[in-house]
Every structure is written in C-alpha cells, then in structure tokens.
Write a protein that holds these residues in place. Structure first.
Motif, short mmCIF file in Angstrom:
data_model
loop_
_atom_site.label_atom_id
_atom_site.label_comp_id
_atom_site.label_asym_id
_atom_site.label_seq_id
_atom_site.Cartn_x
_atom_site.Cartn_y
_atom_site.Cartn_z
N GLU A 218 121.78 57.74 42.54
CA GLU A 218 120.88 56.82 42.99
C GLU A 218 120.19 56.83 44.44
O GLU A 218 119.17 56.54 44.65
N ALA A 219 121.23 57.06 45.19
CA ALA A 219 120.72 57.18 46.66
C ALA A 219 119.89 58.48 46.91
O ALA A 219 119.05 58.35 47.75
N SER A 220 119.99 59.34 46.22
CA SER A 220 119.18 60.57 46.33
C SER A 220 117.97 60.53 45.47
O SER A 220 117.12 61.66 45.47
N ALA A 221 117.68 59.63 44.73
CA ALA A 221 116.41 59.62 43.83
C ALA A 221 115.30 59.35 44.68
O ALA A 221 115.51 58.54 45.63
N PRO A 222 114.24 59.80 44.06
CA PRO A 222 113.07 59.53 45.16
C PRO A 222 112.37 58.08 45.07
O PRO A 222 112.84 57.51 44.05
N PRO A 223 111.91 57.78 46.08
CA PRO A 223 111.54 56.34 45.95
C PRO A 223 110.56 55.89 44.79
O PRO A 223 109.83 56.69 44.41
N VAL A 224 110.40 54.92 44.31
CA VAL A 224 109.55 54.46 43.15
C VAL A 224 108.32 54.46 43.74
O VAL A 224 107.98 53.54 44.89
N GLN A 225 107.24 55.16 43.44
CA GLN A 225 106.00 55.10 43.73
C GLN A 225 105.11 53.92 43.01
O GLN A 225 105.41 53.48 41.81
N PRO A 226 104.28 53.17 43.67
CA PRO A 226 103.63 52.07 43.24
C PRO A 226 102.71 52.71 42.08
O PRO A 226 102.07 53.63 42.22
N SER A 227 102.53 51.59 41.19
CA SER A 227 101.71 52.21 40.07
C SER A 227 100.21 52.05 40.51
O SER A 227 99.82 51.40 41.30
N PRO A 228 99.53 53.03 40.08
CA PRO A 228 98.10 53.23 40.32
C PRO A 228 97.20 52.09 39.98
O PRO A 228 97.50 51.09 39.06
N VAL A 229 95.93 51.99 40.66
CA VAL A 229 95.38 50.71 40.40
C VAL A 229 94.61 51.02 38.94
O VAL A 229 94.10 52.26 38.74
N PRO A 230 94.42 50.25 38.19
CA PRO A 230 94.07 50.32 36.82
C PRO A 230 92.53 50.52 37.01
O PRO A 230 91.90 49.94 37.76
N PRO A 231 92.00 51.41 36.02
CA PRO A 231 90.58 51.62 36.22
C PRO A 231 89.88 50.16 35.55
O PRO A 231 90.04 49.03 34.86
N VAL A 232 88.71 50.08 36.45
CA VAL A 232 87.87 48.81 36.22
C VAL A 232 86.62 49.12 35.78
O VAL A 232 85.91 50.01 36.67
N PRO A 233 85.81 48.74 34.81
CA PRO A 233 84.46 48.87 34.63
C PRO A 233 83.43 48.79 35.92
O PRO A 233 83.61 47.78 36.31
N ALA A 234 82.60 49.57 35.91
CA ALA A 234 81.49 49.58 37.11
C ALA A 234 80.74 48.13 36.91
O ALA A 234 80.38 47.67 38.08
N ALA A 235 80.53 47.86 35.84
CA ALA A 235 79.80 46.52 35.77
C ALA A 235 80.60 45.46 36.15
O ALA A 235 80.03 44.65 36.98
N LEU A 236 81.82 45.48 35.96
CA LEU A 236 82.63 44.25 36.41
C LEU A 236 82.86 44.21 37.99
O LEU A 236 82.89 43.22 38.56
N VAL A 237 82.87 45.73 38.50
CA VAL A 237 82.98 45.75 39.88
C VAL A 237 81.71 45.25 40.68
O VAL A 237 81.48 44.59 41.68
#
Length: 222
Positions: A161-180
């Motif tokens: 577990e010590a040698s395991a790579p750090p957990v990467q944060p989850s990517p930002v979910p896609p958002v529709p352009a109209a909502l943005v």
C-alpha cells in the motif's frame, strides 16, 4: 402504671394457657376416639402444637413464605377441627372412617412439615464479607484517565500500500454547454448585484442542481 402492665401480661398468659389446655384436651379426646389409646393419644396434641409453633416462628423470623403459611394452616385446621369435632358434631363413640384415616396419617404429615420447616432453604443469600481481592478488583475498575480513541493510534501501512501510486482525483464531469451558459448569466447577474463572484453553494441553490454538478459548473466558470 407498672402494675397495670403486669396485670395485662398475666391476663394474656392465663388466657393462652386456658386456650392451649382446652385445645390440647380436644386433640387428645379426638385421637383416643379414633383408636389411638395410651401415650399415643397424648402425643397427637403435642405434635399439632409443635408444628403450629414451628410454622409461626418461621413466619416471624423470616417473613411471609408459602411453605410456612402452608404448614401453619395445616396445623391450625387440625387444632380447630378437633375443637369442632368434640363439640358434639361427631359421634366419638363411632367416629367416621375419614377421621380415623386422618388421625392415622397425621404423624407422617407432621414429620414432613417439621422437616421442611427446619431444613428447607430460605431463599436469602448471605452477604459475603469483602476481601482483599475484592478491594483490588475495585481499584482496578477506577478510571485512571481518558483512553485515546482507536483512530488516533498509528496503524502500520503494508509495503504494497505504501508503494501504491496516489489516488488521482476524479475528473470533472462533463457539463452541457447550455447549462454552463445559463450558469454564467446567473453568475454575472449575481456579480452585478453584489459586486462579488458567486460562490458554489449559491450557484447550486440558484440552479437547483446536485452539489457535485454545481462544483463542476463552477470550475467551468472560473
């Protein structure tokens, strides 16, 4: 005052002696009529009175109990029954068979009652004195201070577990352009009205979206 007290006690004792003598004589006459002659007829009233006294002493010493009350009533019925039977209700010259049977079985019944009253357990456990071991046990149970919670104690991490790579944060979910675009209009209106950028909680409440989607929209607006 003392003379009245002694007179009252003497009157009670005299009354008890008279009642006991009459009951004793009735039991003797009933036993003799049932075929128990000689010394056996005199032993019956002694047996009844002793069982009555033993049950009463058990009641006085240890409080009410079913066993003591049962044998007290048995002896009392035997005594009262003899008083009534010798008052002319029965023909003592020819006593009935149930009376003969009861007189003949009384010794065994009285022996059973006396044995149970003398040797049965009272149901009260004696209080054991405190010993040195008990004192030590009490001291061991004294609170010596707060115990740190389990999550504070460091837990060794395995090598894999010590040698395991750090957990990467989850990517930002896609958002529709109209909502943005709609969120940008809401943010601009909020900046024009308040003079400060809109925060994520306000944006979420204005748009009515879940927290994770509001955070994703806010990242697109940044």
């Amino acid at each position: 005052m003392g003379a009245r007290s002694r007179l009252r006690i003497d009157a009670v004792l005299i009354q008890a002696v008279i009642a006991g003598a009459l009951s004793f004589a009735h039991l003797h006459d009933l036993a003799a009529a049932a075929g128990q002659d000689g010394w056996k007829a005199w032993a019956y009233p002694v047996s009844v009175d002793l069982l009555l006294v033993a049950a009463w002493r058990r009641l006085r010493a240890e409080g009410p109990s079913r066993l003591a009350w049962c044998w007290f009533l048995v002896a009392l019925v035997a005594s009262l029954g003899a008083n009534i039977a010798t008052a002319g209700f029965l023909d003592l010259a020819d006593p009935p068979a149930p009376l003969r049977l009861g007189i003949a079985g009384w010794p065994a019944l009285a022996f059973l009652g006396g044995t149970l009253l003398a040797h049965s357990a009272t149901g009260r456990e004696p209080m054991m004195p405190a010993t040195a071991t008990d004192a030590v046990a009490v001291e061991d149970t004294v609170d010596t201070g707060p115990v740190p919670p389990a999550d504070v104690v460091p837990v060794p991490v395995p090598d894999d577990e010590a040698s395991a790579p750090p957990v990467q944060p989850s990517p930002v979910p896609p958002v529709p352009a109209a909502l943005v675009n709609h969120a940008r209009k809401v943010a601009d209106e909020y900046r024009d009205r308040t003079g400060s950028p809109i925060d994520t909680d306000t944006l979420r409440s204005r748009l009515g979206v879940p927290p994770h989607l509001a955070a994703a929209i806010a990242s697109h607006l940044a």
